[in-house]
Every structure is written in C-alpha cells, then in structure tokens.
Design an enzyme around this catalytic site. Sequence first.
Site, mmCIF file in Angstrom:
data_model
loop_
_atom_site.group_PDB
_atom_site.id
_atom_site.type_symbol
_atom_site.label_atom_id
_atom_site.label_comp_id
_atom_site.label_asym_id
_atom_site.label_seq_id
_atom_site.Cartn_x
_atom_site.Cartn_y
_atom_site.Cartn_z
ATOM 1 N N GLU A 1 90.702 3.319 13.430
ATOM 2 C CA GLU A 1 89.455 3.959 12.995
ATOM 3 C C GLU A 1 89.661 5.458 12.805
ATOM 4 O O GLU A 1 89.050 6.063 11.936
ATOM 5 C CB GLU A 1 88.339 3.684 13.994
ATOM 6 C CG GLU A 1 88.050 2.189 14.216
ATOM 7 C CD GLU A 1 87.812 1.412 12.939
ATOM 8 O OE1 GLU A 1 86.954 1.838 12.140
ATOM 9 O OE2 GLU A 1 88.490 0.373 12.732
ATOM 10 N N ALA B 1 85.109 -2.737 14.709
ATOM 11 C CA ALA B 1 84.706 -1.343 14.716
ATOM 12 C C ALA B 1 84.297 -0.943 13.305
ATOM 13 O O ALA B 1 84.607 -1.641 12.345
ATOM 14 C CB ALA B 1 85.877 -0.465 15.153
ATOM 15 N N GLU C 1 84.261 2.658 10.837
ATOM 16 C CA GLU C 1 84.882 3.981 10.867
ATOM 17 C C GLU C 1 83.954 5.098 10.427
ATOM 18 O O GLU C 1 84.422 6.127 9.946
ATOM 19 C CB GLU C 1 86.135 3.954 9.994
ATOM 20 C CG GLU C 1 85.875 3.867 8.474
ATOM 21 C CD GLU C 1 85.738 2.450 7.941
ATOM 22 O OE1 GLU C 1 85.452 1.540 8.731
ATOM 23 O OE2 GLU C 1 85.905 2.259 6.721
ATOM 24 N N ASN C 2 82.624 4.936 10.575
ATOM 25 C CA ASN C 2 81.679 5.972 10.163
ATOM 26 C C ASN C 2 82.223 7.358 10.487
ATOM 27 O O ASN C 2 82.719 7.587 11.587
ATOM 28 C CB ASN C 2 80.346 5.795 10.894
ATOM 29 C CG ASN C 2 79.936 4.351 10.960
ATOM 30 O OD1 ASN C 2 79.815 3.702 9.938
ATOM 31 N ND2 ASN C 2 79.770 3.828 12.170
#
Length: 977
Positions: free
Chosen positions: A411, A376, A378-379
């Site tokens: 995240e 993943a 984590e934007n």
Amino acid sequence: MSDQDVDDVAFLTGTDSPTGQPQKKSLYENNGVAACSHNRALCIATIVFALLFTIAIIIAFTGPQSALFTDCTCAGEKPPNYVDEGTNMTRTFIPKATNGQIFPWNNIRLPTTLKPSRYNLTIHPNLTTLEVRGQVYIEFHCEKDTHFIVLHSQNLTILDKLVQDKRGHNLTIVKILEYTGGQQLYIETREKFKKRHNYTLTIRFNTRLSKESYGFYISSYVSSDGDRRYLATTNFEPKYARTAFPCFDEPHFKAKFKLTIFRDRFHIALFNTPVVNTDDLGFYMGTGLLRDDFQETLEMSTYLVAFIVCDYTNLRKETERGLSVSVYTPPPSKNQTYIALNTATHILDFFEEFFGIPYPLPKLDLVSIPNFIEDAAENWGLITFRDIISYDSKQSSTSAEQWIVKTITREIVQQWFGNLVSMKWWDNLWLFHGFATYLEYLGVDSYYPNWRMMDQFIIDKTQPAMALDALVSSHSINILVQNPSDIDNIFDTISYSKGAAIIHMLCNFLHEEVLQNGLNDYLTTYKYSTSDAKDIWNIFTRNTNQSLDVKTVMETWTHQMGFPLISISKEGNEILASQTRFLLTADSGNATHLQPKSKYDYKWYVPLTYITSNDSEVVNSVWLNMTDVRFEVDPDIKWIKANVNQSGFYRVTYDEDMWQSLIQILKKNHTIFSTADRASLIDDAFTLCRAGLLKATIPLELSLYLVKERDYVPWATAIEHFQNWARRMSESLPYKLFLKYMRYLLKPITQYVGWKSSGSHINQLIRSKVLSAAVLCELNETVTQAKVLFQKWMTHNETIDPNLREVVYSSGIKFGGMAEWQFCWNTYNSTNIPSERRLLLKALGQPRGDPWLLQRYLIETLDRNTIRPEDVTIVLEVVAANPEGKLLAWRHLKAYWPTMHSLFGNSTSMMGSLISAVTAHLSTPYDYYEVTTYFTGMNVGSASRALQQSLEIIQLNINWLNKNKEDIYTWLRKNLN
Ligand SMILES: *[C@@H]1O[C@H](CO)[C@@H](O)[C@H](O)[C@H]1NC(C)=O
Ligand SMILES: *[C@@H]1O[C@H](CO)[C@@H](O)[C@H](O)[C@H]1NC(C)=O
Ligand SMILES: *[C@@H]1O[C@H](CO)[C@@H](O)[C@H](O)[C@H]1NC(C)=O
C-alpha cells in the site's frame, strides 16, 4: 432521482444576486451567531453551510422556477456519440433516464469537454440514523465549447444544483436527467460553456450510509466492555466515490479535494490530509456537533479519496525526515500496532530513497477497518486495512506478521505507483498492481533479507498465475473495459498475479540500475497525472539507451493470453529451445493452441535463462524472439536447467533423458540447485503431468528427493501439488496409497522441524506448512502430538504457540468430535484477535465422520453477523477441500445461491470466488453435468469468468484422473514396498 427532486431545480438559480448567495448576510444577522468572532473566513463558510442545511429547503420551494425541462424542445435529441481516444466504449442501446426520456449521453465514459480542478466537499453523516447530508462544489475548466455537464452519481438524492461562471453569474439549467444504468447525471444549460473558461457546479444531496462494504458505509466493532461501536468509512475503488458524492469518477479526472465534515463530539474524523481547523457548531447545528476542515489535497483521482468518522485511538511515529505516520485502531487493539507502525515508517524511508522522490503529503495514516472486503485500499495518505494489521506477539503467527508487513509495504508503494502517478483507465490496473506487488516483495526483502521474499514471490504469484493462465478460459492482461461491471470482473488473479509475475521477469532482465532510474524517470515525468503501459515501456527503453525495445517485448506478454512452454533438447553441443503455447487442455492438438486468435500467434519474446552441470553458479541467458533458438553448450554437460529461479513466466520441459538426469542430481545432491530452482522443477513436472505432457511417474520419481528437502519454498510448492492430487483422487483407487506416500515423504521433515517453535522466520513457516500437510495425510506422530496440545488447551487452558495453532486446531477438529468442534466454535465467536478467527474458520471445516457439523457450519455463513461476508469464501473453500464436505458444499451453493447473491451482491468478485472455491476439487463426469446443468441459463454476472474457469478445471480433473490413476497406483505399489 424522483420527479419531485427534478422539480427542485430552482434552488438558488432563481436568485438575482450576482453572487448567488443573497441570503447569507441576513441569515447571519437574524440568528445573531456570536460564536464566530475569531475566524471570519471559516465563520462565513459555516454560515453558508448552515444556510444550506437549514434554510435552503425553504428557498427551494419558494424560489421562482427557472425552467421546466420536461417540455424542453431538445428532449430526446442525442448528441453525437463520443468515442474516447480510439477505444470503443459506445453503448449499443439507447439509454433511458429515470423519468423515461432518452438519456442524451450515449457513452459509459464521461465526455472530456469539461475537466474538474477542485472539489469542496461538505459531508454530514449521522451514524445513528445513517442519514448523510452533503454538498459538493466543483470547479471545472472547459476544454471545448459545450452546453451540458455529464458526471457520476449513484444512489444520491439530488436536492439543489447551481451552475455559475467564474464571476458568479448563474447559468440557467434547462434539463437535468439521471441514468441509473450508467450512474450518470446530465445537466444541460441554456448558456454555453466556453472553451478555456472556468465554471462551478454546486450540488446539495442526501444519501444514506451503505451497509455493504463499499462507498460510504457503516461498520462496527465490539469494545472491551462488550458494546457495539459504530464507524463510518469509505471504500471507493474502483467506482464508488459516485455513491458518496457527485463527481467525475474516472481516474484521469484528477483534482484537488477539500473536505469539511460534521461529527459528534465523541468521534474523530480522518481524511487524506490533516485537519486544519475544528469548530464548535453551537446551537444552529444542534448541540454537541463539531465541524472539521481539512487541508486541501494535491491533484488526485476520485477513487483515492477517503474519509472516516470513528472513535479510534492512534499511535504515532515519525520517519527519519520527520514525516508523521499514525496507526488508528479501535481502542482495544491499540497495543497491537507496533509492527504496523514500525513497518510503515521504515518502508516509507526505503521507498523515498529508492524512488528518489519524497512522499508528497504531510502525513500518512493507516486505519484498521472491521468490515473490509479487500486486504487494504491505498487511499492517498489514509490507507485502510482489514483488521488483521493488529499483531500480538503472544497470539499472532509468523505468517500473520509477514502478511502485515507485506500488505503495508504494497500500500505504501502505491502511494507513488498508483497515487502520484495513476492509471489512465482501469484496463491498466494490472500494470499498477503488478509493479506495486513486485516492489512490495523487493521492499520487504530489503527490510528482512532472511525472509527470502524473492523465493516466496514464485509460490505466491508466479505459480498461481501460471496455473490459471494455462486455461483456455483465461484472458489477456490487456482487456477492454467497457462497463462498470467489467471493472469488477478484471480484479482477478490474472490481473494481479500475472501482472506482478511478468513485471518480475522484466525487472530481472533489466539491469538493477536501469530499473531504478527508469522508475524515477517515470514517476517524475507523470507525477500528478496518469499514464499507461506504453509510457512506462518507453521510459525503460530510453533508460536502456534504446538497446532493448521493452514495449515490443512486453506486449507479447500483455496483449495475448497464456504463456509459452519452452522445450529443451540437446543434440551434441547444441541446445534447441523451442516455444509453443502451454495449455492445460484435454486435447493438445495444434488447433486449440491457436484459439482464440492472437496477433502474435502465441509466440513470445522470451528471456531464457539457464545453468548447466558445468557451472551451476553462472546464469546464462538467450532471447527467443518469437522464434525458437539454438545455442552452443559444452558437449559434456549432463544437464541444463532453464528458467533460473523461476523468474520467467514460462514453463520448461526437457527430453526424457534430461528429466532423468535432473531427477538423479536432485536425489544425489539437491543443493546444487537453488531453493527456487528446486521449486521450479517440482512445479513444472507436476503441471506438465496435469497437462498430459509428462507421465505421472516423472513427478513421482522427482518427488522422491523430498525425503532430503529441508527448505520452505520447494516444500510449499510440492505440498500444493500433493494436496491437489489427493483431493482429486479422493474417490479413486490410488487415494489411500497416495496418502501413505505423502506420509513417507513428510516424516523426515516433520521430525527435523520438531514441535519447538523456534528458529528463523523461514523455519517457522516451514514447520507450520509441513505439520499441516502431515495432519492432512494422517501422519501418526504428528496427529498424536497435535491432539495432546489440543486437549491441554481445551481442558487446561494451556496456550498454544501461535505458529503451531493451525496444526493443532485442525487435528483437534479433524480427529475430534462434537465437543472439540463446539469448543473451537465458541472460541471463534468470542476472540477478538483477527488472525485467530481466521485459523479457527479454516479448522472448523475439517471434521470427519460428522456431516451434521459440516452442514451446520455451512448454514452459519448465511448470517453475516456470525461470519463476515469477506470470510464466507474461506468457509466454503475448507469444507469443499474436505473429502467429506465436497458434495455438501456444492449442494449448499446450489440451495442458497439466490440468498448468497442478495447477501454478497453481484458487483464484487465474491460470487466468482465462491464458485471457484466450491467446485475446485470436483472430478467426476457427474459433477460436471451437475454444475453445467445448475448454471445453465442463469445470469451469474461478474462471476461468469470464474464459472467458465471452474468448468474447465472440473473437466481437466476428470481427464487427468482417467489418464493417470492406473500409472499412479502401479508406481505407488511398486515404490511403497
Ligand atoms: C464498436 O462497437 C460497436 C458495437 O458493439 C461495433 O458495431 C463496432 O464495430 C465497434 N467499432 C470498433 C472500431 O471496434
Ligand atoms: C473552495 O475551496 C477553495 C480553496 O480553499 C476556496 O478558495 C473556495 O472559496 C471554496 N469555495 C467554496 C464555495 O467554499
Ligand atoms: C445523529 O442523530 C442523533 C439522533 O437524532 C443525534 O443525537 C446526533 O447528535 C446526530 N449526530 C450527528 C453527527 O448529526
């Protein structure tokens, strides 16, 4: 950038209008655009953009040339080398720009003379032609007089550039150079940038959607009617934002971002913030195109920017305080997102409360991406995941569910720890990931207390990290990052798992309240900014009222590699706990223990915890302050067990009598110890044997108690070590007897867990774990039952419970033939359930007696449409773990190394994990010779550390076998009768 582009510098710079946009009005009138009546401001923005895309080319070629920098007098001059805040980032060679000139900025890091504050980014990707057209407008503040800008740009064709001061006056660009090696762009102006003044830089550029899984790239999925559907998505961490638009691509250059995106009508666009306006572009952009304008973000780092153009659908839910959370997936998976959605809202509520700071953005989206190399990213506000966040209760297993919940939690933690406060530079990556991982377990533990996440933490993080960090080729967490390629190199188990494990240790010796207050204090102090480890240690120290110097303690764990072995010995009523560096090495002489040099001489501040036979409930603690320590105990105690629940990052050994007492108590009444303590004893005993510090009979004696063990974490620990022993011994004398011993230990637990998929979460996990291990050692009852289920599935299409699939698939293949393999292979190719594909991939590497199948399977990894690049490691890993596939896998790696290199690139951690996966179980001097010879003189790029570690592991395997195989054989013969 070609010379042609360099000549295009005249774009707009030659106009004499004070705004620099003199043609705007006439274009508006000439085209008579009527569609824009209702929103004048946005309309103007549209016009400006239309201008840039339709007219700018003409201007570019007709405008006066403002400068010919090729014969500029300053060409070849070097500005003084810039060295950033005490670090040594200076290049040792002279960089050359694409046009052959000396690139005047001789530093991997950007200068800090200019600070960007805002980006307006316009992107127009075409998912059919893969062309991307873009424009970025950057506002920046000058901190120190200068006459040049250096920023990042990679694989972008720069078309036009324009530098203006605050009042819109153009600065004359006299030179623009690109340095490919540093991915830097240098823009020099005739007029100076003056301290405390603001400027803007506008760049128009072209690029293409990448086919790799980073930067701005194209991905696809197959719809329910079998069509391939495309999406464009981003993955910028750590340094790929620069491949999507020119930017100051270092985490400390935080700025606000505003995005405008052009898309087709049948797509949607997503960004870190919500859309505020969508316009129909009418005829000047061609029919059908829409333009989305997004809300401006808060101050954030470039690597957290994300945008996606796709045709997904979403499910939405609100948190308790009404924050909107959505999960976006391809339409076929829409109904598999409830777990993701419920987890996300619950966990957001939990951490808002825990940190005492509300999540600062107006929404959070979670998006499933088919081709994603990480788990993943984590934007901020737009988290992207591998497609395994989809969960189908009839198809997905308990561990798939756990994976989803854990990944989402991590995240979400990073939305604060990483996004709100970010690292100053990548050398602090471990800190942010470490905290995020620890808090991930804490968050899931609060959501699902009976999953026993804190126990699982030690098998997931502490044990694997200690296994790697005990190698001579390990590295300290605190590592100097000089080069862009180093950034990829440090994304490894040491950064991630050791980081998390030492944070776990820290949080364990800090009071819970201190931890929570400290985190709140830290996030509040550094929000919208960056920080490093020092800052957080100081904040914790402050929150302990200066009673503990956290920085001094923690730096012994972060500034040197490895960790201590604590030896416990008892003399009367006194215990001596002494520390030495723990190394998995052939010779345990002191010389190696102190190499390479450490300024702490391989001594640590160790928070030693222990329980004794007098009271196994009361946890005592004592510090080793880079020294040994003596402390008093009741003289009558029979045993002491140190490192309670394995929450410390160190190993413990005892004198032989004490080991025997611990073994006796385990055999008599193992539940005196917690599950984590049982796991910790197993892990220490086996590892000390691997290091040559305990004879093999100790872990073997100890493991005898397992006939009574019914818990997950101790079994998971033991099975890991058993599998490694079995693989290492697969070509030597004790192998078959050892499998028999495993069968003896596993039989009671397999009967206890049974085949009925029921019970608690932990029960489901242990069932799957022990039955799989039973298949590995060929336990008859398990294999027979699994084969029955496989046949029912293959011939009558009877569904297998998701939690039993791993066992059933692997025995079906292991004890089946061509037909079974082919059936699984077909299922793999037709299923659209990600967790299912993963299980099948693992099973497909297990056939026995048919090298042809294994060989065919290996060859399939070269076709990225059949086996996704991110899954190739899994395939090589399972084939290499199969005694019959070990050498095939190695031969495959050799034969196709160049091919794989071109497929998977040098810039990711992929090549390193391939080497580790393939060589992990090699254990003969001949293998060692093979591997060294093959790689000699070869540049393996970012895989070099993995290669060193692998060679060390092979050598260890050889030594361990030499030293222990006789003893093991003798012990097994004696005890199995
Ligand atoms: C910085 O690096 C250069 C080149 O590697 C080296 O010569 C110099 O000694 C280093 N300086 C410091 C302070 O580490
Ligand atoms: C960029 O965005 C800011 C904030 O919305 C706006 O004030 C500014 O005018 C924009 N500049 C350009 C050139 O679009
Ligand atoms: C992409 O190009 C195709 C073919 O030229 C065109 O039909 C489509 O509208 C374009 N899409 C966008 C978003 O520009």
